[in-house]
Design an enzyme around this catalytic site. Structure first.
Site, PDB file in Angstrom:
ATOM      1  N   GLY A  81      19.382  18.197 -44.353  1.00 43.53           N
ATOM      2  CA  GLY A  81      19.966  19.306 -44.197  1.00 43.53           C
ATOM      3  C   GLY A  81      21.564  18.627 -44.615  1.00 43.53           C
ATOM      4  O   GLY A  81      21.870  17.442 -44.647  1.00 43.53           O
ATOM      5  N   CYS A  82      22.530  19.437 -45.236  1.00 42.54           N
ATOM      6  CA  CYS A  82      24.008  19.119 -45.439  1.00 42.54           C
ATOM      7  C   CYS A  82      24.337  18.519 -44.409  1.00 42.54           C
ATOM      8  O   CYS A  82      25.263  17.540 -44.678  1.00 42.54           O
ATOM      9  CB  CYS A  82      24.412  20.263 -46.148  1.00 42.54           C
ATOM     10  SG  CYS A  82      24.507  21.806 -45.349  1.00 42.54           S
ATOM     11  N   TYR A  83      24.496  19.351 -43.151  1.00 39.09           N
ATOM     12  CA  TYR A  83      25.353  18.832 -42.020  1.00 39.09           C
ATOM     13  C   TYR A  83      24.384  17.301 -41.509  1.00 39.09           C
ATOM     14  O   TYR A  83      25.379  16.354 -41.344  1.00 39.09           O
ATOM     15  CB  TYR A  83      25.084  19.697 -40.960  1.00 39.09           C
ATOM     16  CG  TYR A  83      26.137  21.045 -41.183  1.00 39.09           C
ATOM     17  CD1 TYR A  83      27.495  20.894 -41.222  1.00 39.09           C
ATOM     18  CD2 TYR A  83      25.572  22.235 -40.912  1.00 39.09           C
ATOM     19  CE1 TYR A  83      28.359  22.009 -41.461  1.00 39.09           C
ATOM     20  CE2 TYR A  83      26.367  23.430 -41.075  1.00 39.09           C
ATOM     21  CZ  TYR A  83      27.761  23.306 -41.374  1.00 39.09           C
ATOM     22  OH  TYR A  83      28.623  24.300 -41.403  1.00 39.09           O
TER      23      TYR A  83
END
Length: 343
Positions: A145-147
Site C-alpha cells: 500500500g502507499c501509506y
C-alpha cells in the site's frame, strides 16, 4: 529481452500510472489493456495524458484477455484481484497492486477487509531486508500500500538494528486525493478539498494499519504496535509521512543516522537527505524516489523520521514495475529513470 505485459484496471489512477511507466520501459511491449465498466472506450478518453496509447481500446477484464502475456498487472479494487489471479497460468508473473495478497495474518485481513483471506505473496518493497532476494524469480508479487511504503521505509532501519522500542510507534501521513481512487466521492470534490485538511480512519481503523505493523514486526523480529492516522490534504498526489518511535536506552543520534545511511546509501530510489534538508512531496512528484530525513528529540527520547513519496509512483506503480524488473532479472531501474517535477 522483450516481455509482453497486460494491464487491468487501466481506467483508474493506479492502472494509468502503470501504463505511463511501461510506455517508457525498454524491455516491454504493452499487450491487453483492460477495464471493467469502461470496456470499449478509447484509453485517451480516460487517460488523456497517455498520448502514445490514446488510440488503444479498453478490453473487458477477463482471464481470457489477460492470459498469454509474460506479465499481468492487476490494478483492481480489493477483493477483485484474487479471483482473477487464481485462474492465470502459474508461469505468468502476476503483480497485484491491490490489497488482496499483502497480509500474512488471515484474521487481520478478515477484520479489516471483511472477506476470506486469499493468501500471501512476496512483498514488493525491495528496500526492506531480504525482500530483493525474495522477489528474484517470483511469479506472484503483492505491491505494498502507499501509506505502508512510506511508513516502512521511514522506520525499518531502526527496528532492523534493534534501536527502537516496539510499543510506542506513532505515524501520521498526509496524502493527496488520488490515494482515494478515481471514483466520484463528495468529500473529494474540489469545493470540499481546496483549502481544507481532514483526518480519516482515526483510532486504528485504517486498513493499512495491520500492513504497517506486519512490516515493522518482521524487521524487529517481535510484534510492533502502531498508532496510524492518515490525513487528506488538498493536492492531487504525494504522501508525507511523519513517523516517530521511542529509541532504546543509550542509543545516540549518531547511531540512528548511521543505521539509516547504511540501509539506503546504495539504494537507487531511497535517499536520506543531508542534515538540515527536509523532504517535500513536490521533489518526488511523478518519480519512483523516496526522500527522508530524521531527527532525534532528546527531550522525549524519540526519533522522528519524515518520508516523502509519490503515492501513485513509488507508492504503487513504480514499486510494481521495480518489482517486475527484479523478478525477471532486468535492470532494476528500467523504465523508472524519472526525476521529480519542478516547480
Amino acid at each position: 529481452m522483450t516481455i509482453s505485459v497486460a494491464v487491468s484496471g487501466a481506467s483508474g489512477y493506479a492502472g494509468g500510472e502503470v501504463l505511463r511507466l511501461l510506455a517508457g520501459h525498454p524491455n516491454v511491449t504493452i499487450g491487453a489493456i483492460t477495464a471493467h465498466s469502461n470496456a470499449g472506450s478509447r484509453l485517451g478518453e480516460l487517460q488523456p495524458h497517455l498520448h502514445g496509447l490514446a488510440s488503444r481500446i479498453l478490453e473487458d477484464t477477463t482471464v481470457e484477455n489477460l492470459s498469454g502475456h509474460d506479465v499481468v498487472f492487476l490494478a483492481l479494487p480489493h477483493g477483485a484481484s484474487a479471483e482473477i489471479a487464481a485462474q492465470l497460468p502459474e508461469g505468468t508473473v502476476v503483480i497485484d497492486a491491490g490489497a488482496d495478497h499483502r497480509l500474512q495474518d488471515a484474521a487481520a485481513w478478515e477484520r479489516f477487509y471483511g472477506s476470506a483471506h486469499a493468501g500471501t505473496w512476496p512483498y514488493g518493497l525491495p528496500e526492506l531486508p531480504g525482500q530483493r532476494e525474495a522477489l528474484k524469480g517470483a511469479t506472484r508479487i503483492a505491491v505494498p500500500g502507499c501509506y505502508p511504503t512510506s511508513a516502512l521505509l521511514a522506520l525499518t532501519p531502526g527496528f532492523a538494528n534493534n534501536l527502537l522500542l516496539t510499543d510506542d510507534v506513532v505515524i501520521v501521513s498526509a496524502s493527496g486525493t488520488s490515494g482515494a481512487g478515481k471514483a466520484a466521492k463528495v468529500n473529494l470534490i474540489g469545493a470540499e478539498v481546496m483549502g481544507s485538511m481532514s483526518p480519516y480512519g482515526v483510532g486504528g481503523g485504517h486498513r493499512h494499519t495491520p500492513e504497517i505493523e506486519q512490516g515493522l514486526s518482521n524487521a524487529a523480529g517481535e510484534p510492533v504496535t502502531v498508532s496510524f492516522t492518515p490525513t487528506l490534504v488538498p493536492m492531487s498526489r504525494g504522501i508525507l509521512t511523519t513517523a516517530t518511535a521511542k529509541v532504546g536506552h543509550g542509543v545516540s543520534y549518531a547511531e540512528l543516522r548511521q543505521a539509516w545511511a547504511d540501509a539506503y546509501d546504495d539504494e537507487p530510489f531511497v535517499h536520506l537527505l543531508p542534515e538540515g534538508q527536509w523532504p517535500t512531496t513536490k521533489s518526488v512528484q511523478g518519480s519512483n524516489h523516496a526522500v527522508m530525513q530524521l531527527a532525534f528529540d532528546a527531550h522525549t527520547g524519540r526519533v522522528i523520521v519524515t518520508c516523502a513519496i509519490d503515492n501513485l509512483t513509488k507508492g504503487t506503480a513504480g514499486g510494481a514495475v521495480q518489482s517486475m524488473n527484479i523478478a525477471l532479472g532486468l535492470d532494476e531501474t528500467a523504465g523508472l529513470n524519472l526525476q521529480g517535477v519542478a516547480p
